[in-house]
Scaffold this motif. Structure first.
Motif, PDB file in Angstrom:
ATOM      1  N   GLY A 158       0.647  -1.239  -0.034  1.00 43.49           N
ATOM      2  CA  GLY A 158      -0.045  -0.114  -0.044  1.00 43.49           C
ATOM      3  C   GLY A 158       0.815   1.222   0.007  1.00 43.49           C
ATOM      4  N   ASP A 159       2.129   1.077   0.264  1.00 48.27           N
ATOM      5  CA  ASP A 159       2.919   2.436   0.374  1.00 48.27           C
ATOM      6  C   ASP A 159       4.376   2.182   0.162  1.00 48.27           C
ATOM      7  OD1 ASP A 159       3.807   5.099   1.187  1.00 48.27           O
ATOM      8  OD2 ASP A 159       3.491   4.941   3.304  1.00 48.27           O
ATOM      9  N   THR A 185      -0.527  -0.005   6.005  1.00 45.85           N
ATOM     10  CA  THR A 185      -1.413   0.075   4.883  1.00 45.85           C
ATOM     11  C   THR A 185      -1.536  -1.129   4.148  1.00 45.85           C
ATOM     12  OG1 THR A 185       0.343   0.853   3.698  1.00 45.85           O
ATOM     13  CG2 THR A 185      -1.376   2.654   4.552  1.00 45.85           C
TER      14      THR A 185
END
Length: 396
Positions: A241-242, A265
């Protein structure tokens, strides 16, 4: 992308920040509620993140060990218990894979930050009046970087993300909660932009006009990955996610990737969002904060290194459709971040932390310039993808 420029809410946390003046009391008391191997020796602030408050806890051994104590921002993560459940599920899965010799890169160190449970009831967090706290293991003998400075470093960042994806490729996304609904769903960001634009009135300035025109010209492209998912060509998988460059830890000395951090995330998603975000972060030599946005460019040589490293670990589970959408992912994620920055500028800078009124506008111009550079080099980028695809990185 939470972190330095969190694209979830990075304004005030809504909770009073802890200070080291309190470390002899509240902070140490919280740390000692976890099942540490020894007495807390010291406690120091870690970094300057915009989402969670973080401290390094040093405790007696033997040997002396370090841990990361964090208070999760409940304005960002409304269900921190689900965030923790995701991290636990991922950690257990990766440890099993590693124990079975699950790395396609041979013998190399790889770690996943692990959750330390409470001493009293074995819960993976502590709740106190001031917040929701967790303790995780510290990745020793490693460091991170804000910018990629060489092809070798870029390849390792890509290899780190590829190994991470490889190790969780057989983790069912149904085991993970979607703790950030709408995160990296570009059409939703476009809807938010339209709403803000309608309320913003006639925002003035040539840069604003440029950004508005830039978005309009690419409006139809925003749904490219979601359309592919809806049609079944791309499927949901666990994602980080990141995975910006600063979240990939490189081993001191060898320079090899040894961990991905900031796992809040982790959720079900399209791996293309991860790949695109990693390339967006790595292949802009000037970085996100440059004021010289006219000089911003997408470095195709760094792209080749990142993708080469990624595919060295991840090619075994990629499908032909995954390869077909790599260029779209590279182009889309820089556009998406620019769109979010520009939306926040029009909204009055309520989403991202800023240092001046035009800060988000400048950030948007950087990302849009990066997008334009990607588009101008489409043939070269596609040639890199085809070259790596043909070099033994095809789907099984």
């Amino acid at each position: 992308m939470p972190g330095r420029h969190a694209i979830i809410r990075t304004c005030a946390t809504g909770e009073r920040p802890m200070t080291l003046g309190e470390s002899d009391g509240a902070l140490v008391s919280i740390a000692e509620a976890f099942d540490l191997p020894g007495r807390v020796r010291s406690l120091e602030p870690l970094g300057s993140g915009n989402v969670n408050e973080s401290f390094v806890v040093v405790c007696d051994g033997p040997p002396v060990q370090r841990f990361v104590l964090q208070r999760l921002n409940r304005r960002v993560f409304a269900r921190p218990d689900l965030v923790m459940a995701n991290i636990l599920a991922l950690g257990d899965h990766v440890e099993r894979r590693l124990a079975q010799g699950g790395s396609p890169l041979g013998e190399r160190r790889w770690e996943v930050p692990r959750v330390v449970r409470c001493r009293a009831d074995q819960r993976p967090w502590v709740e106190r009046e001031d917040g929701f706290w967790r303790l995780i293991t510290f990745v020793e003998s490693s460091r991170s970087f804000d910018l990629v400075t060489s092809a070798e470093q870029a390849r390792e960042v890509g290899a780190g993300l590829g190994l991470f994806h490889h190790l969780i490729s057989d983790l069912s996304p149904e085991r993970l909660a979607d703790t950030l609904e709408g995160f990296h769903i570009t059409p939703r960001y476009l809807e938010q932009y339209d709403t803000v634009l309608a309320d913003a009135g006639a925002a003035a300035g040539s840069d604003v006009s440029h950004c508005r025109a830039f978005v309009e010209e690419r409006r139809g492209f925003a749904s490219v990955l979601e359309v592919a998912r809806a049609s079944g060509r791309l499927r949901l998988r666990p994602i980080h996610g990141d995975p910006k460059v600063s979240n990939v830890m490189l081993e001191t000395g060898s320079g090899r990737a040894v961990a991905l951090v900031d796992l809040d995330t982790v959720k079900p998603g399209l791996i293309h969002y991860d790949i695109g975000d990693c390339l967006r972060s790595c292949c802009n030599p000037l970085g996100e904060e440059t004021a010289d946005f006219e000089a911003v460019r997408f470095d195709v040589d760094l792209c080749r290194a990142v993708l080469g490293g990624y595919l060295s670990a991840a090619s075994g589970f990629l499908t032909e459709a995954d390869y077909d959408h790599l260029y779209a992912a590279i182009r889309l994620i820089s556009f998406e971040l620019g769109l979010r920055f520009f939306t926040d500028h029009l909204a009055g800078n309520v989403y991202f932390r800023t240092e001046r009124p035009d800060h988000n506008l400048q950030r948007a111009l950087v990302q849009f310039r990066l997008t334009a550079s990607i588009e101008a080099q489409e043939r070269s980028i596609l040639a890199v993808i085809d070259e790596l695809r043909a070099g033994g990185a095809g789907a099984p």
